[in-house]
Design an enzyme around this catalytic site. Structure first.
Site, PDB file in Angstrom:
ATOM      1  N   GLU A 290      46.199  44.086  36.604  1.00 39.44           N
ATOM      2  CA  GLU A 290      45.502  44.811  35.673  1.00 39.44           C
ATOM      3  C   GLU A 290      44.215  45.270  36.223  1.00 39.44           C
ATOM      4  O   GLU A 290      43.475  44.719  36.833  1.00 39.44           O
ATOM      5  CB  GLU A 290      45.072  43.640  34.554  1.00 39.44           C
ATOM      6  CG  GLU A 290      46.185  43.327  33.626  1.00 39.44           C
ATOM      7  CD  GLU A 290      47.050  44.429  33.252  1.00 39.44           C
ATOM      8  OE1 GLU A 290      46.721  45.305  32.635  1.00 39.44           O
ATOM      9  OE2 GLU A 290      48.339  44.359  33.577  1.00 39.44           O
ATOM     10  N   CYS A 324      36.303  46.661  31.433  1.00 36.37           N
ATOM     11  CA  CYS A 324      37.171  47.639  31.698  1.00 36.37           C
ATOM     12  C   CYS A 324      37.554  48.588  30.315  1.00 36.37           C
ATOM     13  O   CYS A 324      38.189  49.586  30.517  1.00 36.37           O
ATOM     14  CB  CYS A 324      38.513  46.831  32.249  1.00 36.37           C
ATOM     15  SG  CYS A 324      38.820  45.591  30.877  1.00 36.37           S
TER      16      CYS A 324
HETATM   17  P1  NAP Z   1      37.403  44.568  42.559  1.00 34.01           P
HETATM   18  O1  NAP Z   1      36.255  44.816  43.645  1.00 34.01           O
HETATM   19  O2  NAP Z   1      38.554  45.078  42.762  1.00 34.01           O
HETATM   20  O3  NAP Z   1      37.575  42.716  42.860  1.00 34.01           O
HETATM   21  C1  NAP Z   1      38.430  41.905  42.009  1.00 34.01           C
HETATM   22  C2  NAP Z   1      38.879  41.020  42.945  1.00 34.01           C
HETATM   23  O4  NAP Z   1      39.571  41.331  44.056  1.00 34.01           O
HETATM   24  C3  NAP Z   1      37.553  40.042  43.465  1.00 34.01           C
HETATM   25  O5  NAP Z   1      38.031  38.672  43.303  1.00 34.01           O
HETATM   26  C4  NAP Z   1      37.640  40.606  44.838  1.00 34.01           C
HETATM   27  O6  NAP Z   1      37.125  39.607  45.868  1.00 34.01           O
HETATM   28  C5  NAP Z   1      39.012  40.983  45.378  1.00 34.01           C
HETATM   29  N1  NAP Z   1      39.451  41.750  46.503  1.00 34.01           N
HETATM   30  C6  NAP Z   1      38.785  42.490  46.961  1.00 34.01           C
HETATM   31  N2  NAP Z   1      39.437  43.199  47.813  1.00 34.01           N
HETATM   32  C7  NAP Z   1      40.416  42.553  48.294  1.00 34.01           C
HETATM   33  C8  NAP Z   1      41.621  42.452  49.086  1.00 34.01           C
HETATM   34  N3  NAP Z   1      41.764  43.441  49.949  1.00 34.01           N
HETATM   35  N4  NAP Z   1      42.659  41.752  48.699  1.00 34.01           N
HETATM   36  C9  NAP Z   1      42.716  40.986  47.654  1.00 34.01           C
HETATM   37  N5  NAP Z   1      41.824  40.652  46.929  1.00 34.01           N
HETATM   38  C10 NAP Z   1      40.532  41.569  47.265  1.00 34.01           C
HETATM   39  O7  NAP Z   1      36.927  44.602  41.046  1.00 34.01           O
HETATM   40  P2  NAP Z   1      35.649  43.967  40.364  1.00 34.01           P
HETATM   41  O8  NAP Z   1      34.515  44.762  40.852  1.00 34.01           O
HETATM   42  O9  NAP Z   1      35.531  42.402  40.545  1.00 34.01           O
HETATM   43  O10 NAP Z   1      35.828  44.094  39.006  1.00 34.01           O
HETATM   44  C11 NAP Z   1      35.767  45.236  38.397  1.00 34.01           C
HETATM   45  C12 NAP Z   1      36.844  46.136  38.079  1.00 34.01           C
HETATM   46  O11 NAP Z   1      37.856  45.402  37.323  1.00 34.01           O
HETATM   47  C13 NAP Z   1      36.857  47.420  37.173  1.00 34.01           C
HETATM   48  O12 NAP Z   1      37.666  48.418  37.695  1.00 34.01           O
HETATM   49  C14 NAP Z   1      37.458  46.907  35.906  1.00 34.01           C
HETATM   50  O13 NAP Z   1      37.914  48.068  35.277  1.00 34.01           O
HETATM   51  C15 NAP Z   1      38.707  46.172  36.191  1.00 34.01           C
HETATM   52  N6  NAP Z   1      38.849  45.074  35.199  1.00 34.01           N
HETATM   53  C16 NAP Z   1      40.210  45.211  34.691  1.00 34.01           C
HETATM   54  C17 NAP Z   1      40.526  44.546  33.492  1.00 34.01           C
HETATM   55  C18 NAP Z   1      41.988  44.743  32.918  1.00 34.01           C
HETATM   56  O14 NAP Z   1      42.115  43.869  32.080  1.00 34.01           O
HETATM   57  N7  NAP Z   1      42.447  46.011  33.052  1.00 34.01           N
HETATM   58  C19 NAP Z   1      39.733  43.624  33.038  1.00 34.01           C
HETATM   59  C20 NAP Z   1      38.589  43.436  33.935  1.00 34.01           C
HETATM   60  C21 NAP Z   1      38.123  44.088  34.850  1.00 34.01           C
HETATM   61  P3  NAP Z   1      35.464  39.992  46.474  1.00 34.01           P
HETATM   62  O15 NAP Z   1      34.514  39.726  45.369  1.00 34.01           O
HETATM   63  O16 NAP Z   1      35.521  38.697  47.500  1.00 34.01           O
HETATM   64  O17 NAP Z   1      35.616  41.244  47.012  1.00 34.01           O
END
Ligand code: NAP
Length: 520
Positions: A290, A324
């Site tokens: 997601e 999001c």
């Molecule tokens: P993110 O930067 O993509 O991080 C999400 C998770 O992925 C974190 O736990 C992060 O860990 C991990 N991660 C980072 N690099 C990775 C890799 N190479 N391999 C595996 N995992 C990795 O997103 P965010 O800043 O936390 O959240 C914001 C985003 O989430 C926005 O784009 C928002 O729209 C989206 N979101 C979507 C929904 C939905 O239901 N569609 C709901 C909520 C949020 P680290 O923190 O250690 O880097």
């Protein structure tokens, strides 16, 4: 509680902090939390806490010198081992009774209910949620557990199959294996609890890699479910930098599925890597991803401007636009554009304040991290070239990552701030000639998560239902605030796999159907 006594699901009530006693209870919870700041939590693999070479430090975004706590940061070797031991544990847990798993979720939900303010207080301090937003996050976590407990029972009911004479046919759902759960920081309790509990209740074991921006609230969840009696090794707590251990967890041949919520970039990377089989891997990995959104509100010519302004501001600036589902574009019919914009600006200036939310006297808190702060301010600079700055436009304060509620008017549908996810308190106002053009603009990004249409024209509403291509479409209400069970949540296109969290078929994604046909 006996499972047979389970009443039908009802969403958890939100706390009314305008009541003196509720506000006082929250103040106390914050005070109590403050006494535990700086605490450390180790990673936990196979029921054993392990020391790590590195740690992740979590700070208060409203006061970046203040440490909320630290967690161990797993090394690649530890992450690798977490999957292996989870895989071993799966051979037991997959035969655990459904009753045991359902009871685990219900017990955890009940502990959460008892400590709701404590949990919310931690979110106020760790990610800058206002009291109301933090309370809604805690309530949603409880909802997920209560809802998935009930859905697991439903999934256990026999599926109706076409009867065949001479055969007894039964279809049942069995677990998959080890799931890597990777949540974001923005709903640090609810989304993490929902993703983890869905995987567990289906009989999978989990390696949980929380966001490095909200590790303490993740640890809180792990402690609660441990207190509720989860057997050792079923849930492995494996914080660590995404760029350091993410690939290790995703690539491991014993990883059976990855449940991810986060950005488009990381989600696509996971989808791509998970598709590649590794030595000794005997399955196709499943990915539930997601991802981001670029969500629009469409405003028709015949609306009550006051209520649309209220809905738009709540959707754009709730939790500083870091949802999001947040509205980041409002597409307004030219006949009411000037009037709408004027009221939008007036009300935003009057009501959308920014500052430290701990005292419950600001609408928005600080944004989550130094990286988010930089990125949002960069988009604001781009916006200054692409639109007419009406409100805000910069950072405020020096202690934390505070950014003003910002509105740009007269933005082109093709502008950068119109197409890219900003994930902060920035709203683009776009003028459209008619309803057809509004829908074309609303569909012009590669996302498809949420959207809203305000219109009193029945024909237009019908068209929006058919043509507005988003996973969650709202009519005459704001585009944020999905409720578990009532608004299953997930997006189209680059917003993800449309898994519909909080929806009735969500659990299918963490199980596989087995058909047994017996000759009689
Ligand atoms: P993110 O930067 O993509 O991080 C999400 C998770 O992925 C974190 O736990 C992060 O860990 C991990 N991660 C980072 N690099 C990775 C890799 N190479 N391999 C595996 N995992 C990795 O997103 P965010 O800043 O936390 O959240 C914001 C985003 O989430 C926005 O784009 C928002 O729209 C989206 N979101 C979507 C929904 C939905 O239901 N569609 C709901 C909520 C949020 P680290 O923190 O250690 O880097």
């Amino acid at each position: 509680m006996k499972i047979t006594d389970l009443v039908s699901f009802k969403n958890e009530e939100l706390t009314d902090f305008s009541l003196k006693e509720n506000a006082e209870a929250m103040r106390l919870a914050l005070k109590k939390r403050r006494k535990t700041l700086g605490k450390h939590q180790d990673i936990c693999i196979d029921g054993k806490e392990e020391v790590t070479e590195k740690c992740i430090t979590s700070v208060n975004p409203a006061n970046i010198k203040e440490v909320i706590g630290t967690v161990g940061s797993a090394s690649a070797e530890q992450a690798h081992r977490a999957i292996e031991l989870s895989h071993k544990k799966f051979s037991e847990w997959k035969y655990s009774s459904l009753e045991e798993r359902v009871q685990l979720l219900l017990k955890t939900a009940s502990l959460m209910r008892e400590r709701k303010n404590d949990i919310s207080a931690l979110m106020v301090l760790e990610v800058g949620k206002s009291w109301a937003e933090a309370d809604a996050d805690s309530a949603e976590a409880i909802d997920f557990l209560e809802y998935y407990a009930r859905q697991a029972l439903r999934l256990d009911q026999p599926e109706e199959l076409v009867p065949l004479s001479g055969e007894e046919n039964v279809l049942s759902y069995i677990p998959l294996g080890v799931g890597v759960v990777i949540p974001p920081w923005n709903f640090p309790f609810a989304i993490l609890a929902g993703m983890t509990s869905a995987a567990l209740v289906c009989g999978n074991t989990v390696v949980l890699k929380p966001s490095s921006d909200a590790p303490m609230i993740a640890a809180e969840f792990v402690n609660l479910i441990t207190e509720a009696g989860i057997p050792e090794g079923v849930l492995n707590f494996c914080p660590g930098g995404g760029s350091e251990i993410g690939d290790v967890l995703v690539d491991h041949p014993q990883t059976r599925f990855i449940s991810f919520t986060g950005s488009k970039e990381v989600g696509l990377r996971i989808v791509e890597r998970a598709a590649r089989p590794h030595k000794d891997q005997i399955w196709i990995k499943r990915v539930v991803a997601e991802m981001g959104g670029k969500d629009s509100i469409v405003v028709d010519e015949d609306v009550d401007i006051e209520s649309v302004v209220e809905g738009t501001l709540a959707a754009a600036y709730g939790f500083s636009g870091q949802k999001c589902s947040a509205c980041s574009r409002v597409i307004v019919h030219e006949k009411i554009y000037d009037k709408f914009l004027q009221r939008l600006v007036e009300v935003a200036k009057e009501k959308i304040s920014v500052g430290d939310v701990e005292g419950n006297n600001c609408y928005m808190g600080a944004v989550s991290s130094a990286q988010a702060y930089k990125s949002i301010l960069n988009y604001i600079e781009i916006g200054k070239k692409e639109g007419r700055l009406m409100v805000g436009g910069g950072a405020v304060g020096i202690k934390g990552w505070f950014i003003e509620a910002t509105i740009f008017a007269d933005v082109s549908p093709e502008a950068i701030i119109s197409l890219e996810e900003i994930f902060g308190p920035v709203l683009a106002v776009i003028k459209c000639a008619d309803f057809s053009e509004a829908l074309t603009i609303a569909n012009n990004t590669n996302y498809g998560l949420t959207g809203a249409v305000y219109s009193n024209n029945a024909e237009h509403v019908q068209r929006a239902k058919k043509e507005f291509h988003v996973g969650n479409l709202y009519i005459n209400r704001k585009c944020t605030g999905a409720l578990v069970g009532a608004h299953p949540f997930g997006g189209f296109n680059m917003s993800g796999t449309d898994s519909k969290a909080g929806g009735y078929d969500y659990l299918h994604q963490f199980s596989q159907a087995k058909l047994i046909s017996k000759k009689i």
